[in-house]
Design an enzyme around this catalytic site. Structure first.
Site, PDB file in Angstrom:
ATOM      1  N   GLN A  13       0.825  -1.218   0.000  1.00 60.91           N
ATOM      2  CA  GLN A  13       0.000   0.000   0.000  1.00 60.91           C
ATOM      3  C   GLN A  13       0.860   1.269   0.000  1.00 60.91           C
ATOM      4  O   GLN A  13       0.725   2.126  -0.892  1.00 60.91           O
ATOM      5  CB  GLN A  13      -0.909   0.013   1.233  1.00 60.91           C
ATOM      6  N   SER A  87       3.842  -7.074   7.860  1.00 60.32           N
ATOM      7  CA  SER A  87       3.185  -5.943   8.510  1.00 60.32           C
ATOM      8  C   SER A  87       1.833  -6.226   9.137  1.00 60.32           C
ATOM      9  O   SER A  87       1.290  -5.343   9.779  1.00 60.32           O
ATOM     10  CB  SER A  87       3.053  -4.795   7.532  1.00 60.32           C
ATOM     11  N   SER A 128       6.472   2.357  13.368  1.00 58.19           N
ATOM     12  CA  SER A 128       5.038   2.124  13.521  1.00 58.19           C
ATOM     13  C   SER A 128       4.580   2.508  14.920  1.00 58.19           C
ATOM     14  O   SER A 128       5.345   2.398  15.897  1.00 58.19           O
ATOM     15  CB  SER A 128       4.763   0.634  13.288  1.00 58.19           C
ATOM     16  N   GLU A 130       2.857   0.770  16.615  1.00 59.94           N
ATOM     17  CA  GLU A 130       2.932  -0.463  17.407  1.00 59.94           C
ATOM     18  C   GLU A 130       4.168  -0.469  18.300  1.00 59.94           C
ATOM     19  O   GLU A 130       4.254  -1.256  19.238  1.00 59.94           O
ATOM     20  CB  GLU A 130       2.972  -1.684  16.486  1.00 59.94           C
ATOM     21  N   TYR A 152       5.628  -7.864  16.008  1.00 58.69           N
ATOM     22  CA  TYR A 152       5.755  -6.832  14.970  1.00 58.69           C
ATOM     23  C   TYR A 152       6.263  -5.524  15.585  1.00 58.69           C
ATOM     24  O   TYR A 152       7.203  -4.897  15.078  1.00 58.69           O
ATOM     25  CB  TYR A 152       4.391  -6.615  14.294  1.00 58.69           C
TER      26      TYR A 152
HETATM   27  P1  GDP Z   1      -3.728  -2.991  13.305  1.00 55.36           P
HETATM   28  O1  GDP Z   1      -3.896  -1.716  14.045  1.00 55.36           O
HETATM   29  O2  GDP Z   1      -2.505  -3.021  12.473  1.00 55.36           O
HETATM   30  O3  GDP Z   1      -3.843  -4.158  14.203  1.00 55.36           O
HETATM   31  O4  GDP Z   1      -4.928  -3.022  12.232  1.00 55.36           O
HETATM   32  P2  GDP Z   1      -6.220  -3.950  12.036  1.00 55.36           P
HETATM   33  O5  GDP Z   1      -7.029  -3.300  10.985  1.00 55.36           O
HETATM   34  O6  GDP Z   1      -5.855  -5.369  11.808  1.00 55.36           O
HETATM   35  O7  GDP Z   1      -6.973  -3.868  13.446  1.00 55.36           O
HETATM   36  C1  GDP Z   1      -7.423  -2.655  13.983  1.00 55.36           C
HETATM   37  C2  GDP Z   1      -8.296  -2.913  15.191  1.00 55.36           C
HETATM   38  O8  GDP Z   1      -9.546  -3.474  14.755  1.00 55.36           O
HETATM   39  C3  GDP Z   1      -7.719  -3.926  16.195  1.00 55.36           C
HETATM   40  O9  GDP Z   1      -7.872  -3.382  17.485  1.00 55.36           O
HETATM   41  C4  GDP Z   1      -8.613  -5.143  16.052  1.00 55.36           C
HETATM   42  O10 GDP Z   1      -8.769  -5.864  17.281  1.00 55.36           O
HETATM   43  C5  GDP Z   1      -9.918  -4.507  15.640  1.00 55.36           C
HETATM   44  N1  GDP Z   1     -10.818  -5.421  14.924  1.00 55.36           N
HETATM   45  C6  GDP Z   1     -12.111  -5.674  15.235  1.00 55.36           C
HETATM   46  N2  GDP Z   1     -12.635  -6.570  14.389  1.00 55.36           N
HETATM   47  C7  GDP Z   1     -11.645  -6.919  13.517  1.00 55.36           C
HETATM   48  C8  GDP Z   1     -11.597  -7.794  12.394  1.00 55.36           C
HETATM   49  O11 GDP Z   1     -12.576  -8.467  12.046  1.00 55.36           O
HETATM   50  N3  GDP Z   1     -10.411  -7.857  11.721  1.00 55.36           N
HETATM   51  C9  GDP Z   1      -9.300  -7.104  12.097  1.00 55.36           C
HETATM   52  N4  GDP Z   1      -8.173  -7.194  11.379  1.00 55.36           N
HETATM   53  N5  GDP Z   1      -9.327  -6.281  13.159  1.00 55.36           N
HETATM   54  C10 GDP Z   1     -10.493  -6.175  13.856  1.00 55.36           C
END
Ligand code: GDP
Length: 339
Positions: A13, A87, A128, A130, A152
């Site tokens: 991306q 990532s 990040s 994170e 990560y």
């Molecule tokens: P991240 O910040 O890199 O972990 O990005 P994500 O998009 O994977 O997750 C963002 C937030 O969305 C996290 O706190 C997840 O727990 C929450 N979340 C809730 N439902 C979902 C889901 O169905 N998929 C993912 N990927 N995250 C979810």
């Protein structure tokens, strides 16, 4: 002569938005991509398709230091953006050794190659939010103590320290951007934002009936990737190398994202979203919200896309793509895969 830039992680991306941005600025843009990506560009390079012919691609695996050095020696770039990494945060628990080893080693390889072959080259490392993990304060800025909670995050923090060491000890112009979540229609479907925008589009077209999500209360500071790559470039145009937090400064819940996405297609999210406890993450860290005052003051950076605009852009792009694919299928033409 055109300024030259090398991007690792070009096909991702951020790599794709950065390449587009640098081309518009008149750069000669070189990208390191895996050999298998060159063999199936329609699958692996879909984000680059509109401007692929303007890029110079080099097949190289980042775990081959010799390969990286010889590309840098040949290109002699003014700037090198190291974006390649494992990532997706959630997966990193499942394969912690691979994520940490790959992310740290590749950063070391690229930095060592820059130092050895093109020490004048300006280097950007993709840090990040994170790295903050379970931060003691909110919002977080460049002075906030790091407390990563995922492999990560740990690997990114290690990369940050390596980058800083090359800056301090070896006098490289090396910067880390500590970027908070940044999304776009070019996000993969494993991320919650794109999962929601894609599902809202599909549900509105009658192709899906339900969307299962995890923690709806999870908070993230989301911006648009195209805005964030601009900050990367600005960091490398300064007089001195430094590290910067890049963030919108406003956190929204997953629930708000879903509500806004379904509203975009005229639907009530509550009728379609259900919570699946299996999708909850453990441990969910304290909400991360970035304080990007330093970027705003020193780089003159500010995001141009609001949260509502971001959601709308993503949903509209998914609608357009689904409709384009259907039209292509009914005409017997196959378009490029987007996920
Ligand atoms: P991240 O910040 O890199 O972990 O990005 P994500 O998009 O994977 O997750 C963002 C937030 O969305 C996290 O706190 C997840 O727990 C929450 N979340 C809730 N439902 C979902 C889901 O169905 N998929 C993912 N990927 N995250 C979810």
């Amino acid at each position: 002569m055109k300024p030259k830039a090398v991007i690792t992680g070009l096909a991702g991306q951020d790599g794709s938005y950065l390449a587009e941005f640098l081309l518009e600025k008149g750069y000669e843009v070189h990208g390191l991509v895996r050999r298998d990506a060159l063999e199936s560009p329609e699958d692996k390079l879909w984000r680059l398709q509109p401007f692929l012919s303007d890029l110079i691609l080099h097949a190289s695996s980042l775990d081959n230091p010799g390969g990286i050095s010889s590309i840098l020696a040949k290109v002699k770039p003014r700037e090198c953006y190291h974006l390649a990494a494992h990532s997706f945060v959630n997966y990193s628990f499942e394969d912690d050794f691979a994520v940490m080893a790959a992310n740290l080693n590749t950063t070391l390889f690229v930095l060592a190659a820059v130092r050895e072959v093109v020490p004048e080259c300006r280097f950007y490392f993709a840090g990040s939010s994170e790295m903050f993990g379970n931060a003691p304060v909110s919002p977080q800025n460049e002075s906030t103590p790091f407390n990563p909670r995922t492999p990560y995050g740990i690997s990114k923090l290690a990369g940050f320290h390596v980058t800083k060491t090359y800056r301090d000890a070896h006098r490289l112009f090396a910067c880390t951007g500590i970027l908070f979540n940044h999304e776009s229609p070019r996000r993969g479907l494993e991320y919650v934002t794109r999962k929601i925008s894609h599902a809202a589009a599909r549900i509105s077209l009658g192709r899906q009936s339900q969307l299962r999500l995890g923690n709806l209360d999870a908070l993230r500071d989301w911006g648009h990737s195209a805005d964030y790559v601009r900050a990367m470039w600005l960091m490398l145009q300064q007089d001195r190398p430094d590290d910067y937090v890049v963030a919108s400064g406003v956190a929204h819940t997953v629930r708000e994202f879903a509500e806004t996405a379904f509203r975009e297609v005229g639907l009530d999210w509550k009728k379609f979203v259900c919570v699946d406890p299996q999708l909850y993450r453990s441990p969910e860290t304290r909400p991360l919200t970035g304080d990007s005052s330093k970027s705003r003051t020193k780089l003159g950076w500010a995001p141009s896309v609001s949260f509502e605009e971001l959601v709308s852009i993503m949903v509209q792009a998914d609608l357009k793509e689904i409709n384009r694919r259907s039209a292509a299928c009914s005409n017997g033409i196959h378009g490029f895969a987007r996920d």
